[in-house]
Scaffold this active site. Structure first.
Site, PDB file in Angstrom:
ATOM      1  N   ASP A  40      -4.786  -3.233   6.964  1.00  0.00           N
ATOM      2  CA  ASP A  40      -5.564  -2.039   6.569  1.00  0.00           C
ATOM      3  C   ASP A  40      -5.179  -1.125   7.418  1.00  0.00           C
ATOM      4  OD1 ASP A  40      -7.896  -1.948   4.284  1.00  0.00           O
ATOM      5  OD2 ASP A  40      -8.116  -0.371   5.766  1.00  0.00           O
ATOM      6  N   ASN A  93      -1.571  -2.458  -2.462  1.00  0.00           N
ATOM      7  CA  ASN A  93      -2.822  -2.061  -3.039  1.00  0.00           C
ATOM      8  C   ASN A  93      -3.616  -1.067  -2.210  1.00  0.00           C
ATOM      9  OD1 ASN A  93      -5.088  -3.199  -4.378  1.00  0.00           O
ATOM     10  ND2 ASN A  93      -5.705  -3.153  -2.300  1.00  0.00           N
ATOM     11  N   TYR A 164      -4.072  12.021  -8.108  1.00  0.00           N
ATOM     12  CA  TYR A 164      -4.262  10.691  -8.410  1.00  0.00           C
ATOM     13  C   TYR A 164      -3.389  10.334  -9.597  1.00  0.00           C
ATOM     14  CZ  TYR A 164      -6.726   6.249  -8.427  1.00  0.00           C
ATOM     15  OH  TYR A 164      -7.058   4.842  -8.230  1.00  0.00           O
ATOM     16  N   THR A 199     -16.017  -1.130  -6.547  1.00  0.00           N
ATOM     17  CA  THR A 199     -15.560  -1.372  -5.034  1.00  0.00           C
ATOM     18  C   THR A 199     -16.196  -0.075  -4.452  1.00  0.00           C
ATOM     19  OG1 THR A 199     -13.716  -0.131  -5.068  1.00  0.00           O
ATOM     20  CG2 THR A 199     -13.348  -2.448  -5.723  1.00  0.00           C
TER      21      THR A 199
HETATM   22  N1  LIG Z   1     -12.228   0.744  -7.558  1.00  0.00           N
HETATM   23  C1  LIG Z   1     -11.338   1.220  -8.742  1.00  0.00           C
HETATM   24  O1  LIG Z   1     -12.213   1.622  -9.792  1.00  0.00           O
HETATM   25  C2  LIG Z   1     -10.034   1.439  -8.965  1.00  0.00           C
HETATM   26  C3  LIG Z   1      -9.517   1.799 -10.389  1.00  0.00           C
HETATM   27  C4  LIG Z   1      -8.154   1.941 -10.319  1.00  0.00           C
HETATM   28  C5  LIG Z   1      -7.278   1.817  -9.300  1.00  0.00           C
HETATM   29  N2  LIG Z   1      -7.846   1.475  -8.099  1.00  0.00           N
HETATM   30  C6  LIG Z   1      -6.838   1.113  -6.927  1.00  0.00           C
HETATM   31  O2  LIG Z   1      -7.164  -0.115  -6.477  1.00  0.00           O
HETATM   32  C7  LIG Z   1      -6.825  -0.179  -5.090  1.00  0.00           C
HETATM   33  C8  LIG Z   1      -7.631  -0.488  -4.084  1.00  0.00           C
HETATM   34  O3  LIG Z   1      -8.858   0.114  -4.085  1.00  0.00           O
HETATM   35  P1  LIG Z   1     -10.495  -0.588  -4.258  1.00  0.00           P
HETATM   36  O4  LIG Z   1     -10.978  -0.137  -5.115  1.00  0.00           O
HETATM   37  O5  LIG Z   1     -10.296  -1.801  -3.592  1.00  0.00           O
HETATM   38  O6  LIG Z   1     -10.978   0.435  -2.854  1.00  0.00           O
HETATM   39  P2  LIG Z   1     -11.384   0.285  -1.566  1.00  0.00           P
HETATM   40  O7  LIG Z   1     -11.728   1.639  -1.037  1.00  0.00           O
HETATM   41  O8  LIG Z   1     -12.620  -0.825  -1.594  1.00  0.00           O
HETATM   42  O9  LIG Z   1     -10.093  -0.451  -0.779  1.00  0.00           O
HETATM   43  C9  LIG Z   1      -9.014   0.500  -0.346  1.00  0.00           C
HETATM   44  C10 LIG Z   1      -8.839   0.208   0.874  1.00  0.00           C
HETATM   45  O10 LIG Z   1      -7.387   0.593   1.408  1.00  0.00           O
HETATM   46  C11 LIG Z   1      -7.299   1.214   2.802  1.00  0.00           C
HETATM   47  N3  LIG Z   1      -6.524   2.238   2.874  1.00  0.00           N
HETATM   48  C12 LIG Z   1      -6.689   3.641   2.762  1.00  0.00           C
HETATM   49  N4  LIG Z   1      -5.863   4.330   3.161  1.00  0.00           N
HETATM   50  C13 LIG Z   1      -4.972   3.416   3.678  1.00  0.00           C
HETATM   51  C14 LIG Z   1      -3.732   3.662   4.466  1.00  0.00           C
HETATM   52  N5  LIG Z   1      -3.155   4.729   4.725  1.00  0.00           N
HETATM   53  N6  LIG Z   1      -3.197   2.577   4.943  1.00  0.00           N
HETATM   54  C15 LIG Z   1      -3.525   1.353   4.838  1.00  0.00           C
HETATM   55  N7  LIG Z   1      -4.663   1.122   4.012  1.00  0.00           N
HETATM   56  C16 LIG Z   1      -5.366   2.132   3.549  1.00  0.00           C
HETATM   57  C17 LIG Z   1      -8.925   1.546   3.000  1.00  0.00           C
HETATM   58  O11 LIG Z   1      -9.116   1.199   4.262  1.00  0.00           O
HETATM   59  C18 LIG Z   1      -9.496   0.269   2.090  1.00  0.00           C
HETATM   60  O12 LIG Z   1      -9.994  -0.812   2.876  1.00  0.00           O
HETATM   61  C19 LIG Z   1      -6.397   1.555  -4.614  1.00  0.00           C
HETATM   62  O13 LIG Z   1      -4.975   1.553  -4.748  1.00  0.00           O
HETATM   63  C20 LIG Z   1      -6.951   2.002  -5.795  1.00  0.00           C
HETATM   64  O14 LIG Z   1      -6.398   3.514  -5.967  1.00  0.00           O
HETATM   65  C21 LIG Z   1      -9.050   1.353  -7.863  1.00  0.00           C
END
Ligand SMILES: NC(=O)c1ccc[n+]([C@@H]2O[C@H](COP(=O)([O-])OP(=O)(O)OC[C@H]3O[C@@H](n4cnc5c(N)ncnc54)[C@H](O)[C@@H]3O)[C@@H](O)[C@H]2O)c1
Length: 257
Positions: A40, A93, A164, A199
């Site tokens: 991360d 992810n 996005y 999340t």
């Molecule tokens: N939560 C939702 O509703 C949702 C819906 C569709 C897709 N997603 C996707 O799921 C994935 C995970 O998201 P989440 O919901 O667990 O969010 P989250 O914010 O809880 O986790 C995302 C993590 O990615 C890390 N991160 C951000 N930029 C980074 C970088 N440049 N290098 C390394 N790490 C980095 C952050 O520090 C964080 O720990 C993402 O790709 C997001 O786009 C989430």
């Protein structure tokens, strides 16, 4: 959280594993016997997750990576080779979200940042993961499994989010491109497409809006990080070995609306 999947001897990288879906997946891989790299940009969050896995008798190390920075991704691969000697599974992810913007006044820096992390980040990770995977001996006929996190916005536009939406659509293209090219080398590549998932990414959204969207979904609720992580982890398992180049929606049917 229990899962029958056996990941013994496998080395699994999860990016964005300090929080949310990535954290849940890292725990599931470890519970299945994998040696996990909890990566991360937020190192202290990654360290907390790795420490919890180890406290639960799993195997994990934490590493800082900025997926948008190729040198940082290469440094991560060097750590994986040094610590574990191979890479069997990669769950790409890590991602960021942004507020809505109008097309006309769209801030170009926000566009660039989104593409850097949510698209280039997946490309850079895959590029270096594939390099490692093709060079190693297969385990049970498989050299590697890769899953990329797209989104419901990979299929249908998120309002006010052209950046996005474009990045998450493009993740599907990257997934198919690699799946086509590396299938004959024993490497599978798939995408998971979460719907709205509880999340930190959506924690700043108005509760009334989240309640409305939950009610509108066939299941009447939003997904949890574990709901989505289970699908990603399954896609990396031997049970899913005939699934390749696919985009699996993990949203309880919300995208049907
Ligand atoms: N939560 C939702 O509703 C949702 C819906 C569709 C897709 N997603 C996707 O799921 C994935 C995970 O998201 P989440 O919901 O667990 O969010 P989250 O914010 O809880 O986790 C995302 C993590 O990615 C890390 N991160 C951000 N930029 C980074 C970088 N440049 N290098 C390394 N790490 C980095 C952050 O520090 C964080 O720990 C993402 O790709 C997001 O786009 C989430």
């Amino acid at each position: 959280m229990t899962m029958a999947t056996n990941f013994d001897q496998r080395v699994a990288l999860v990016t964005g594993a300090g929080s949310g879906i990535g954290r849940a997946a890292a725990k599931l891989f470890a519970a299945g016997g994998a040696r996990v790299i909890v990566a991360d940009i937020n190192l202290s969050a990654a360290e907390e997750v790795a420490a919890k896995i180890v406290a639960d008798d799993g195997q994990a190390i934490a590493a800082r990576v900025d997926v948008a920075d190729e040198a940082s991704v290469e440094a991560l691969m060097a750590i994986i080779v040094k610590e574990y000697g191979r890479l069997d599974i990669a769950f790409n992810n890590a991602g960021i979200s942004d507020e809505q913007h109008s097309w006309i006044d769209f801030p170009t820096d926000k566009w660039q940042q989104m593409i850097d992390v949510n698209l280039n980040g997946v490309f850079l990770c895959m590029k270096h993961e594939l390099k490692l995977m093709v060079s190693q001996e297969p385990l049970q006929d498989l050299r590697g499994q890769i899953v990329n996190t797209s989104s419901g916005a990979g299929l249908t536009p998120a309002p006010g989010q052209p950046h996005y939406t474009a990045a998450k659509h493009a993740v599907l293209g990257l997934t198919r491109s690699a799946a086509q090219e590396f299938g004959h080398k024993g490497i599978r590549v798939n995408s998971v497409l979460p719907g709205l998932t509880q999340t930190s990414m959506i924690s700043n959204q108005p509760q009334a809006m989240l309640d409305h969207l939950a009610k509108a979904s066939p299941t009447g609720k939003l997904g949890s990080a574990e709901d989505v992580a289970k699908i990603a982890v399954w896609l990396c398992s031997i049970d899913a070995q005939w699934v390749n180049g696919q985009a699996i929606v993990a949203d309880g049917g919300g995208l049907m609306h």
